[in-house]
Design an enzyme around this catalytic site. Structure first.
Site, short mmCIF file in Angstrom:
data_model
loop_
_atom_site.label_atom_id
_atom_site.label_comp_id
_atom_site.label_asym_id
_atom_site.label_seq_id
_atom_site.Cartn_x
_atom_site.Cartn_y
_atom_site.Cartn_z
N GLY A 150 0.82 -1.21 0.00
CA GLY A 150 0.00 0.00 0.00
C GLY A 150 0.85 1.26 0.00
N PRO A 151 0.19 2.42 -0.12
CG PRO A 151 -1.46 4.08 -0.23
CD PRO A 151 -1.26 2.58 -0.24
CB VAL A 152 4.66 4.82 2.46
CG1 VAL A 152 5.31 5.30 3.75
CG2 VAL A 152 4.65 3.30 2.41
CE LYS A 171 3.60 -1.18 5.51
NZ LYS A 171 4.70 -2.11 5.26
CG ASP A 221 9.68 -9.48 0.97
OD1 ASP A 221 10.23 -9.96 -0.05
OD2 ASP A 221 8.70 -8.72 0.91
#
Ligand code: ACK
Length: 262
Positions: free
Chosen positions: A91-93, A114, A209
Site C-alpha cells: 500500500g501507499p506510504v 503506511k 523478504d
C-alpha cells in the site's frame, strides 16, 4: 513487561483457509513467561474476530501507540499527494509529523504512515504480522514501529521516518551520484546485523523478504530492515528447519528454499 495473550483473540476465523500453517494439529498455545516474545507459533487460528482492544491489551509493554484514522489524517494532511513517499508492496506510504499535542508522551518527530491495501484477507494478516513482530522487536537495524491504527476496515502502520528512503531508490534513482563503496559496505553491514539479530534471537525470526526496497536508510546511511508482513517464526530447540509455503520476492529467495519450502 509484555502481557500474556493468545492469538485466538487476534486472528479472525476467516483466515483459517488462507494460512498454510503446517501440521495444524500440533499447534499448541504455549504459555509465555515475562519478557518472552510472543511467537507466531503460539497462534491458534480458531476464535472470535480481532478487535483493536484485543491488540492493544495484548501488546502492553511494547510502547506502541494506537492512532485513530482521524489523527493520521491530520498528521498526513489527509494523505495529500505532497506527503506521498511511494507505493510499497502492501500500500501507499505518506510522510507525517507527530508530537505530544497529538498524544501525550509522543516525541515530536516525522513519521511514515503506511496504509495497508486490504484486498482479500491477506493485507490484514500482513498488517497483524508486522504489528506483532515489529511491536516486540527493537534493534538499531530494524525500523521502529511507533504505532498503528485498526479502525473499521482500515489498517495503518506508523514508523519512524527514514530520511533517505529505500536502498532500492538510492541505487536506481535516475539523477543521483552513485553510492561510494564505503557507504555500500556500511549499508550491507547494517542490514546483515539486522538479519543476524533476527536469526540469533531466543525465538528466531525468518524475515523472508530481504531486498533493497525493504532496506531503509537514515541520514547517515544506517540501514534498517522494514516490512515484516511476511516474517515467520524460525525453528526452535531441536528443530532444524520450518516448512513454509514459499513466500518472498522472485529473484531474491534462495533457490533451495524455493525448491523445497524449507
Ligand atoms: O524509496 P522510498 O523513498 O522509500 O519509497 C518507498 C515508499 O515509501 C514505499 O515503500 C518509502 N518508505 C517506506 N517506509 C518509510 C519510512 N519509514 N521512512 C521513509 N520512507 C519510507 C520508501
Amino acid at each position: 513487561m509484555i502481557k500474556k495473550f493468545t492469538w485466538k483473540s487476534l486472528v479472525p476465523c476467516c483466515f483459517q483457509a488462507e494460512i498454510p500453517l503446517e501440521e495444524p494439529t500440533k499447534k499448541i498455545v504455549k504459555k509465555q513467561s515475562s519478557f518472552q516474545r510472543i511467537s507466531v507459533s503460539d497462534i491458534s487460528l480458531s476464535g472470535p474476530s480481532l478487535s483493536a482492544d484485543d491488540i492493544s491489551s495484548s501488546l502492553i509493554g511494547s510502547n506502541l501507540h494506537v492512532f485513530t484514522l482521524a489523527e493520521l489524517k491530520v498528521i498526513t494532511q489527509s494523505f495529500s499527494t505532497s506527503n506521498f513517499l511511494g507505493e510499497g508492496g502492501f500500500g501507499p506510504v505518506h510522510k507525517g509529523f507527530i508530537d505530544d499535542k497529538l498524544k501525550p508522551g509522543l516525541k515530536a518527530q516525522p513519521v511514515a504512515v503506511k496504509l495497508m491495501n486490504l484486498e482479500g484477507t491477506q493485507g490484514h494478516r500482513e498488517w497483524l504480522t508486522e504489528v506483532i513482530f515489529l511491536g516486540q522487536l527493537r534493534h538499531p537495524h530494524l525500523v521502529k514501529l511507533i504505532g498503528y491504527c485498526c479502525e473499521d476496515e482500515h489498517r495503518l502502520l506508523v514508523y519512524e521516518y527514514m530520511v533517505r528512503g529505500s536502498l532500492e531508490n538510492q541505487l536506481f534513482r535516475r539523477y543521483s551520484a552513485s553510492l561510494p563503496w564505503l557507504t555500500r559496505m556500511k549499508i550491507a553491514l547494517g542490514a546483515a546485523k539486522g538479519l543476524a539479530f533476527l536469526h540469533e534471537a531466543e525465538k528466531p525470526v525468518i524475515y523472508r523478504d530481504f531486498k533493497a526496497s525493504n532496506i531503509l536508510l537514515d541520514s547517515d546511511y544506517t540501514a534498517k530492515l522494514s516490512d515484516f508482513g511476511l516474517a515467520k517464526d524460525g525453528p526452535e530447540g531441536d528443530e532444524t528447519h520450518v516448512s513454509t509455503r514459499v513466500m518472498g520476492t522472485h529473484g531474491y529467495a534462495a533457490p533451495e528454499y524455493v525448491m523445497t519450502g524449507k
